[in-house]
Design a protein around this motif. Structure first.
Motif, PDB file in Angstrom:
ATOM      1  N   UNK A 145      30.319 -20.317 -24.703  1.00 48.05           N
ATOM      2  CA  UNK A 145      29.366 -20.090 -23.618  1.00 48.05           C
ATOM      3  C   UNK A 145      28.301 -19.083 -24.028  1.00 48.05           C
ATOM      4  N   UNK A 146      27.243 -18.993 -23.226  1.00 48.64           N
ATOM      5  CA  UNK A 146      26.196 -17.991 -23.427  1.00 48.64           C
ATOM      6  C   UNK A 146      25.932 -17.314 -22.087  1.00 48.64           C
ATOM      7  N   UNK A 147      25.952 -15.976 -22.098  1.00 48.82           N
ATOM      8  CA  UNK A 147      25.607 -15.189 -20.920  1.00 48.82           C
ATOM      9  C   UNK A 147      24.417 -14.315 -21.279  1.00 48.82           C
ATOM     10  N   UNK A 148      23.450 -14.259 -20.392  1.00 52.28           N
ATOM     11  CA  UNK A 148      22.211 -13.576 -20.735  1.00 52.28           C
ATOM     12  C   UNK A 148      21.507 -13.077 -19.489  1.00 52.28           C
ATOM     13  N   UNK A 149      20.606 -12.124 -19.699  1.00 51.80           N
ATOM     14  CA  UNK A 149      19.897 -11.471 -18.602  1.00 51.80           C
ATOM     15  C   UNK A 149      18.390 -11.598 -18.791  1.00 51.80           C
TER      16      UNK A 149
ATOM     17  N   UNK B 228      25.555 -18.698 -18.402  1.00 50.33           N
ATOM     18  CA  UNK B 228      25.404 -17.729 -17.324  1.00 50.33           C
ATOM     19  C   UNK B 228      24.010 -17.148 -17.385  1.00 50.33           C
ATOM     20  N   UNK B 229      23.118 -17.616 -16.506  1.00 52.06           N
ATOM     21  CA  UNK B 229      21.713 -17.192 -16.496  1.00 52.06           C
ATOM     22  C   UNK B 229      21.550 -16.151 -15.394  1.00 52.06           C
ATOM     23  N   UNK B 230      21.640 -14.878 -15.752  1.00 54.56           N
ATOM     24  CA  UNK B 230      21.668 -13.788 -14.798  1.00 54.56           C
ATOM     25  C   UNK B 230      20.270 -13.218 -14.600  1.00 54.56           C
ATOM     26  N   UNK B 231      19.804 -13.252 -13.359  1.00 59.94           N
ATOM     27  CA  UNK B 231      18.466 -12.743 -13.021  1.00 59.94           C
ATOM     28  C   UNK B 231      17.421 -13.326 -13.977  1.00 59.94           C
ATOM     29  N   UNK B 232      17.275 -14.641 -14.005  1.00 55.27           N
ATOM     30  CA  UNK B 232      16.507 -15.288 -15.073  1.00 55.27           C
ATOM     31  C   UNK B 232      14.998 -15.113 -14.967  1.00 55.27           C
ATOM     32  N   UNK B 233      14.345 -15.260 -16.119  1.00 55.97           N
ATOM     33  CA  UNK B 233      12.893 -15.429 -16.155  1.00 55.97           C
ATOM     34  C   UNK B 233      12.628 -16.847 -15.663  1.00 55.97           C
ATOM     35  N   UNK B 234      12.100 -16.975 -14.456  1.00 55.76           N
ATOM     36  CA  UNK B 234      12.048 -18.285 -13.799  1.00 55.76           C
ATOM     37  C   UNK B 234      10.659 -18.905 -13.788  1.00 55.76           C
ATOM     38  N   UNK B 235       9.741 -18.343 -14.553  1.00 51.47           N
ATOM     39  CA  UNK B 235       8.385 -18.890 -14.633  1.00 51.47           C
ATOM     40  C   UNK B 235       7.702 -18.357 -15.873  1.00 51.47           C
TER      41      UNK B 235
END
Length: 349
Positions: free
Chosen positions: A153-157, A182-189
């Motif tokens: 898996x990959x977990x990242x912030x 696990x996409x934590x508080x992602x860069x969404x744009x």
């Protein structure tokens, strides 16, 4: 906090690499002890240093790559803007408590990795360099004897989510299959679009609070919009920007900023293999990953096995702090219990 300081700190936070020797055992005197090994691997000529946290011995089990926040953020989540945050170290400890080994690493320009071959031209360090580092890291982790390659898996912030999604879509020779993200508080744009939205929000707050007239706010926004257009079309920046916006976009970083801005996270999200378990978190008080703004991103993930968790009063570094003030990021504290509860239900998928 002044409008100028809010804009600069928010943007800096948003921007914010073989042989091994054994270190600490978290449980001594047991064949199931967790140990932290200092490891190195190479990515396109750059020697990257990291910590491989795993159980003693070669018993196979799940493993996770941890990718820190944007820019020069080290293996533990610490950076030169906010200080010693330590959230990625805490995430590694959480995962080991749930039977998951992990690899976290010092990105280029940080910790023991340093700048390496980029020392004489640091402006060339951009998104592609970080992605190359992540690809080498996940291959190194997949190659460990104790890694169950079916549960990698990959977990990242934050902006690290861009590199994580690239790994999930990597079909090149030797690329390991990513089981979950696990996409934590992602860069969404796109990067500059997010900064533009922050500038507009801060100008609106300044007008409402009486610090600026509407005409003054409009002038700042117009200057920033013109700078974004120039950066995107010419790769250059104006000689002068108001409100210390020149601390966000300047000749020394424009190449890296434009490279990061060219990546559309929505396109990356759409290319993740169907059915992949994906956890996305957002927060009502996170200025970079606010739940009100990520619907287009989660829509792009609709083909995956998606879980979206809306946190309350959690800041961008995953701690309970509704102020989301960069000045508080390094204050000691545990990961938000809201986050760990969400992870409890996801880690075993």
């Amino acid at each position: 906090m002044s409008v100028r300081r809010r804009i600069v700190l928010a943007a800096m936070a948003l921007m914010l690499v073989a042989g091994c020797s054994s270190n600490n055992a978290t449980t001594s005197g047991s064949h199931n002890a967790w140990v932290e090994d200092e490891v190195t691997f190479v990515a396109d000529g750059l020697t990257i240093h990291g910590t491989y946290r795993h159980q003693h011995g070669d018993q196979k089990g799940p493993a996770a790559l941890l990718i820190s926040e944007s820019g020069r953020t080290d293996r533990n989540g610490d950076n030169n803007v906010a200080g010693p945050i330590g959230n990625m170290r805490q995430l590694a400890e959480y995962l080991s408590n749930h039977g998951v080994a992990s690899l976290r690493y010092d990105k280029v320009g940080t910790g023991k990795t340093g700048l390496g071959p980029y020392a004489d031209h640091p402006a060339d360090v951009g998104s592609a360099v970080y992605t190359t580092g992540a690809k080498s890291a996940v291959r190194f982790l997949a190659g460990q004897a104790a890694t169950d390659k079916d549960h990698l898996s990959v977990y990242t912030l934050g902006e690290g989510t861009v590199h994580a999604m690239t790994l999930a879509d990597d079909t090149s020779a030797g690329a390991p299959k990513i089981h979950s993200l696990g996409l934590l508080q992602p860069l969404a744009g796109r990067y500059l679009d997010l900064i533009t939205n922050r500038v507009k929000a801060d100008m609106a707050a300044a007008v409402k609070g009486g610090q600026k007239t509407q005409a003054q706010a409009d002038q700042v926004i117009a200057a920033w919009n013109a700078a974004v257009t120039e950066a995107r079309t010419k790769g250059t920046v104006p000689a002068k920007l108001p409100e210390s916006l020149s601390a966000i976009l300047f000749p020394g970083n424009v190449k890296a900023v434009v490279e990061a801005d060219a990546i559309d996270p929505l396109n990356l999200a759409a290319r993740i293999p169907a059915g992949t378990p994906v956890l996305v978190t957002c927060s009502d008080t996170d200025g970079q990953a606010n739940c009100a703004d990520i619907k287009p991103f989660t829509d792009a993930l609709a083909h995956t096995s998606l879980s979206v968790v809306a946190l309350k009063g959690v800041n961008h570094v995953l701690r309970d702090d509704p102020t989301d003030n960069v000045g508080n990021y390094a204050k000691p504290g545990p990961l938000s219990p809201q986050l760990t509860v969400a992870l409890d239900g996801f880690v075993g998928q």
